[in-house]
Design a protein around this motif. Structure first.
Motif, PDB file in Angstrom:
ATOM      1  N   SER A 109       0.830  -1.199   0.000  1.00 47.11           N
ATOM      2  CA  SER A 109       0.000   0.000   0.000  1.00 47.11           C
ATOM      3  C   SER A 109       0.865   1.250   0.000  1.00 47.11           C
ATOM      4  N   ILE A 110       0.392   2.254  -0.700  1.00 50.67           N
ATOM      5  CA  ILE A 110       1.092   3.542  -0.700  1.00 50.67           C
ATOM      6  C   ILE A 110       0.836   4.255   0.619  1.00 50.67           C
ATOM      7  N   ASP A 111      -0.427   4.289   1.035  1.00 52.84           N
ATOM      8  CA  ASP A 111      -0.813   4.958   2.274  1.00 52.84           C
ATOM      9  C   ASP A 111      -1.744   4.020   3.047  1.00 52.84           C
ATOM     10  N   PRO A 112      -1.190   3.088   3.835  1.00 52.18           N
ATOM     11  CA  PRO A 112      -2.054   2.132   4.539  1.00 52.18           C
ATOM     12  C   PRO A 112      -2.930   2.820   5.585  1.00 52.18           C
ATOM     13  N   MET A 113      -4.142   2.339   5.692  1.00 58.09           N
ATOM     14  CA  MET A 113      -5.073   2.884   6.676  1.00 58.09           C
ATOM     15  C   MET A 113      -4.654   2.444   8.077  1.00 58.09           C
ATOM     16  N   GLU A 114      -4.988   3.259   9.041  1.00 56.68           N
ATOM     17  CA  GLU A 114      -4.633   2.947  10.433  1.00 56.68           C
ATOM     18  C   GLU A 114      -5.320   1.664  10.896  1.00 56.68           C
ATOM     19  N   SER A 115      -6.546   1.442  10.416  1.00 58.05           N
ATOM     20  CA  SER A 115      -7.259   0.223  10.815  1.00 58.05           C
ATOM     21  C   SER A 115      -6.550  -1.032  10.308  1.00 58.05           C
ATOM     22  N   SER A 116      -5.916  -0.927   9.137  1.00 59.69           N
ATOM     23  CA  SER A 116      -5.160  -2.068   8.609  1.00 59.69           C
ATOM     24  C   SER A 116      -3.943  -2.364   9.469  1.00 59.69           C
ATOM     25  N   ILE A 117      -3.287  -1.313   9.905  1.00 64.80           N
ATOM     26  CA  ILE A 117      -2.117  -1.489  10.763  1.00 64.80           C
ATOM     27  C   ILE A 117      -2.526  -2.102  12.105  1.00 64.80           C
ATOM     28  N   LEU A 118      -3.669  -1.663  12.624  1.00 60.32           N
ATOM     29  CA  LEU A 118      -4.175  -2.228  13.877  1.00 60.32           C
ATOM     30  C   LEU A 118      -4.544  -3.701  13.714  1.00 60.32           C
ATOM     31  N   ARG A 119      -5.150  -4.042  12.570  1.00 64.26           N
ATOM     32  CA  ARG A 119      -5.488  -5.447  12.300  1.00 64.26           C
ATOM     33  C   ARG A 119      -4.234  -6.303  12.220  1.00 64.26           C
ATOM     34  N   GLU A 120      -3.175  -5.753  11.609  1.00 59.34           N
ATOM     35  CA  GLU A 120      -1.912  -6.492  11.530  1.00 59.34           C
ATOM     36  C   GLU A 120      -1.342  -6.715  12.925  1.00 59.34           C
ATOM     37  N   ASN A 121      -1.353  -5.676  13.746  1.00 59.64           N
ATOM     38  CA  ASN A 121      -0.828  -5.800  15.104  1.00 59.64           C
ATOM     39  C   ASN A 121      -1.627  -6.804  15.923  1.00 59.64           C
ATOM     40  N   LEU A 122      -2.938  -6.810  15.754  1.00 60.05           N
ATOM     41  CA  LEU A 122      -3.783  -7.758  16.466  1.00 60.05           C
ATOM     42  C   LEU A 122      -3.502  -9.192  16.017  1.00 60.05           C
ATOM     43  N   ALA A 123      -3.404  -9.403  14.707  1.00 61.08           N
ATOM     44  CA  ALA A 123      -3.106 -10.747  14.188  1.00 61.08           C
ATOM     45  C   ALA A 123      -1.739 -11.217  14.674  1.00 61.08           C
ATOM     46  N   GLN A 124      -0.771 -10.316  14.693  1.00 61.58           N
ATOM     47  CA  GLN A 124       0.569 -10.673  15.171  1.00 61.58           C
ATOM     48  C   GLN A 124       0.535 -11.030  16.650  1.00 61.58           C
ATOM     49  N   ALA A 125      -0.191 -10.262  17.444  1.00 61.65           N
ATOM     50  CA  ALA A 125      -0.271 -10.535  18.881  1.00 61.65           C
ATOM     51  C   ALA A 125      -0.927 -11.889  19.145  1.00 61.65           C
ATOM     52  N   LYS A 126      -1.992 -12.199  18.412  1.00 62.00           N
ATOM     53  CA  LYS A 126      -2.658 -13.498  18.575  1.00 62.00           C
ATOM     54  C   LYS A 126      -1.711 -14.636  18.205  1.00 62.00           C
ATOM     55  N   TYR A 127      -1.006 -14.468  17.093  1.00 60.73           N
ATOM     56  CA  TYR A 127      -0.072 -15.486  16.621  1.00 60.73           C
ATOM     57  C   TYR A 127       1.028 -15.738  17.644  1.00 60.73           C
ATOM     58  N   LEU A 128       1.621 -14.665  18.150  1.00 62.88           N
ATOM     59  CA  LEU A 128       2.705 -14.817  19.122  1.00 62.88           C
ATOM     60  C   LEU A 128       2.196 -15.423  20.432  1.00 62.88           C
ATOM     61  N   TYR A 129       0.972 -15.078  20.831  1.00 59.12           N
ATOM     62  CA  TYR A 129       0.395 -15.666  22.036  1.00 59.12           C
ATOM     63  C   TYR A 129       0.226 -17.177  21.878  1.00 59.12           C
ATOM     64  N   LEU A 130      -0.289 -17.591  20.723  1.00 57.28           N
ATOM     65  CA  LEU A 130      -0.477 -19.024  20.498  1.00 57.28           C
ATOM     66  C   LEU A 130       0.863 -19.755  20.406  1.00 57.28           C
ATOM     67  N   LEU A 131       1.885 -19.100  19.859  1.00 54.34           N
ATOM     68  CA  LEU A 131       3.214 -19.718  19.839  1.00 54.34           C
ATOM     69  C   LEU A 131       3.736 -19.934  21.260  1.00 54.34           C
ATOM     70  N   ARG A 132       3.533 -18.941  22.117  1.00 53.33           N
ATOM     71  CA  ARG A 132       3.969 -19.096  23.517  1.00 53.33           C
ATOM     72  C   ARG A 132       3.194 -20.219  24.199  1.00 53.33           C
ATOM     73  N   GLU A 133       1.909 -20.321  23.903  1.00 54.38           N
ATOM     74  CA  GLU A 133       1.095 -21.398  24.484  1.00 54.38           C
ATOM     75  C   GLU A 133       1.604 -22.760  24.007  1.00 54.38           C
ATOM     76  N   ALA A 134       1.941 -22.855  22.734  1.00 51.63           N
ATOM     77  CA  ALA A 134       2.465 -24.118  22.201  1.00 51.63           C
ATOM     78  C   ALA A 134       3.799 -24.466  22.858  1.00 51.63           C
ATOM     79  N   ARG A 135       4.643 -23.474  23.055  1.00 46.99           N
ATOM     80  CA  ARG A 135       5.922 -23.719  23.722  1.00 46.99           C
ATOM     81  C   ARG A 135       5.694 -24.168  25.163  1.00 46.99           C
ATOM     82  N   HIS A 136       4.741 -23.540  25.825  1.00 44.99           N
ATOM     83  CA  HIS A 136       4.419 -23.904  27.208  1.00 44.99           C
ATOM     84  C   HIS A 136       3.916 -25.348  27.290  1.00 44.99           C
TER      85      HIS A 136
END
Length: 71
Positions: free
Chosen positions: A35-62
């Motif tokens: 994207s040339i000018d990504p919307m803030e909501s898209s960036i927030l969605r990316e951050n949320l997806a990343q946080a969920k992914y990293l949380y599940l990785l920690r759960e799998a490691r645990h």
């Protein structure tokens, strides 16, 4: 009485969720990078997806889950 849930079934569901979230996160990130000018909501969605992914990785490691064992 209900059927007892097995640890292996839950572990497989967790791995499926990890792989699904990883694809979703990478897809959103790819769209934002193109994207040339990504919307803030898209960036927030990316951050949320990343946080969920990293949380599940920690759960799998645990839980000491390896994706290699379930393939």
């Amino acid at each position: 009485m209900g059927r007892r849930i097995k640890k292996k079934d839950i572990d497989e569901e967790l791995l499926d969720a990890i792989f699904t979230l990883e694809r979703e996160w990478k897809q959103i990130r790819s769209l934002i990078e193109r994207s040339i000018d990504p919307m803030e909501s898209s960036i927030l969605r990316e951050n949320l997806a990343q946080a969920k992914y990293l949380y599940l990785l920690r759960e799998a490691r645990h839980r000491k889950i390896s994706a290699v064992r379930y393939n």
